[in-house]
Design a protein around this motif. Structure first.
Motif, PDB file in Angstrom:
ATOM      1  N   SER A  24      50.386 -26.507  38.622  1.00  0.00           N
ATOM      2  CA  SER A  24      50.059 -25.084  38.611  1.00  0.00           C
ATOM      3  C   SER A  24      50.366 -24.474  37.242  1.00  0.00           C
ATOM      4  N   TYR A  25      50.954 -25.272  36.371  1.00  0.00           N
ATOM      5  CA  TYR A  25      51.278 -24.833  35.008  1.00  0.00           C
ATOM      6  C   TYR A  25      50.380 -25.520  33.976  1.00  0.00           C
ATOM      7  N   SER A  26      49.163 -25.844  34.379  1.00  0.00           N
ATOM      8  CA  SER A  26      48.250 -26.584  33.502  1.00  0.00           C
ATOM      9  C   SER A  26      48.016 -25.891  32.166  1.00  0.00           C
ATOM     10  N   SER A  27      47.904 -24.554  32.193  1.00  0.00           N
ATOM     11  CA  SER A  27      47.632 -23.832  30.948  1.00  0.00           C
ATOM     12  C   SER A  27      48.765 -24.017  29.945  1.00  0.00           C
ATOM     13  N   ILE A  28      50.010 -24.101  30.447  1.00  0.00           N
ATOM     14  CA  ILE A  28      51.154 -24.330  29.562  1.00  0.00           C
ATOM     15  C   ILE A  28      51.149 -25.762  29.052  1.00  0.00           C
ATOM     16  N   LEU A  29      50.831 -26.706  29.923  1.00  0.00           N
ATOM     17  CA  LEU A  29      50.795 -28.117  29.520  1.00  0.00           C
ATOM     18  C   LEU A  29      49.703 -28.357  28.476  1.00  0.00           C
ATOM     19  N   ILE A  30      48.628 -27.596  28.568  1.00  0.00           N
ATOM     20  CA  ILE A  30      47.542 -27.732  27.587  1.00  0.00           C
ATOM     21  C   ILE A  30      47.967 -27.115  26.255  1.00  0.00           C
ATOM     22  N   GLY A  31      48.476 -25.893  26.309  1.00  0.00           N
ATOM     23  CA  GLY A  31      48.888 -25.219  25.088  1.00  0.00           C
ATOM     24  C   GLY A  31      47.716 -24.706  24.282  1.00  0.00           C
ATOM     25  N   ARG A  32      48.010 -24.077  23.160  1.00  0.00           N
ATOM     26  CA  ARG A  32      46.958 -23.525  22.303  1.00  0.00           C
ATOM     27  C   ARG A  32      46.155 -24.655  21.658  1.00  0.00           C
ATOM     28  N   LYS A  33      44.846 -24.611  21.904  1.00  0.00           N
ATOM     29  CA  LYS A  33      43.927 -25.621  21.374  1.00  0.00           C
ATOM     30  C   LYS A  33      44.325 -27.043  21.801  1.00  0.00           C
ATOM     31  N   GLY A  34      45.062 -27.144  22.927  1.00  0.00           N
ATOM     32  CA  GLY A  34      45.408 -28.468  23.449  1.00  0.00           C
ATOM     33  C   GLY A  34      46.553 -29.152  22.743  1.00  0.00           C
ATOM     34  N   LYS A  35      47.312 -28.413  21.920  1.00  0.00           N
ATOM     35  CA  LYS A  35      48.359 -29.060  21.125  1.00  0.00           C
ATOM     36  C   LYS A  35      49.510 -29.581  21.983  1.00  0.00           C
TER      37      LYS A  35
END
Length: 231
Positions: A120-131
């Motif tokens: 449910s925290y995928s956006s955090i795991l991805i980070g900015r530009k996937g970094k």
């Protein structure tokens, strides 16, 4: 095409070339140009020339995109000790970061394994530009090497970010090429990892009046798209 790299050892130079070009080891040949052994007066180095294996021509972006959608997973559960340890390692890192996650195998290919992160925290795991995702993937690949599987490339993904990012980059490449042709000027794109830069280069490779080159230092370099005219 050919490229030249230097490293303290042949292995270091090859790894540098693979990371910089975003290529698998079986996608290029290595020619040893110069070797200087370590001594009291110098650190020693190995200079190599890389020959990319593109005789048959690079795959188009659409072909590579179709390949990604054709991957079929027979079983998302780990099939051997290596996959089990890899999944446990990734899960432990993310949980120590403070996030719940379900880790499973997304696909298997020769010398490549895709790992999916369901959180449910995928956006955090991805980070900015996937970094953030790139950093987790780097750790996973280092761990795979310590398990004796240096030849296996580990790809981490969540919420199909990799595919969405690749689609976005392909659109960016074509849009930038149109702008360069109209203005007759060059455009410098955002910093990208080696795989993303290679996608831009490959996408625009067959456009005769546009050229691309990487600029900068480190892993996250920028791609410059240039107008070269029709010869």
């Amino acid at each position: 095409m050919t490229y030249e790299y230097e490293g303290k050892t042949e292995k270091e130079a090859i790894e540098l070339a693979a990371n910089d070009l975003g290529l698998e080891r079986d996608q290029f040949d290595v020619e040893i140009l110069e070797t200087q052994k370590k001594s009291i007066f110098n650190k020693g180095y190995v200079k190599i020339r890389i020959h990319t294996l593109d005789d048959a021509g690079p795959k188009s972006a659409s072909f590579e995109h179709e390949e990604r959608y054709s991957r079929i997973v027979a079983n998302p559960l780990p099939q051997d000790e290596f996959e089990q340890k890899l999944i446990e390692f990734i899960k432990t890192i993310i949980e120590k970061m403070g996030y719940d996650v379900k880790v499973s195998v997304a696909y298997r290919e020769e010398r490549k394994v895709g790992i999916n992160l369901d959180s449910s925290y995928s956006s955090i795991l991805i980070g900015r530009k996937g970094k953030n995702l790139d950093s987790l993937q780097l750790l996973a690949n280092i761990y795979a090497g310590r398990l004796g599987h240096e030849e296996v490339r580990v790809i981490l993904d969540t919420e199909n970010y990799r595919i969405r990012r690749e689609e976005s980059l392909v659109r960016l490449a074509y849009t930038t090429a149109d702008r360069v042709r109209s203005s007759r000027n060059s455009i410098l794109l955002e910093p990208m990892n080696p795989f993303e830069r290679r996608l831009i280069h490959t996408t625009l490779n067959d456009i005769p009046d546009v050229d691309t080159k990487s600029e900068g230092e480190g892993v996250y370099k920028q791609v410059r798209v240039l107008y070269k005219g029709v010869r």
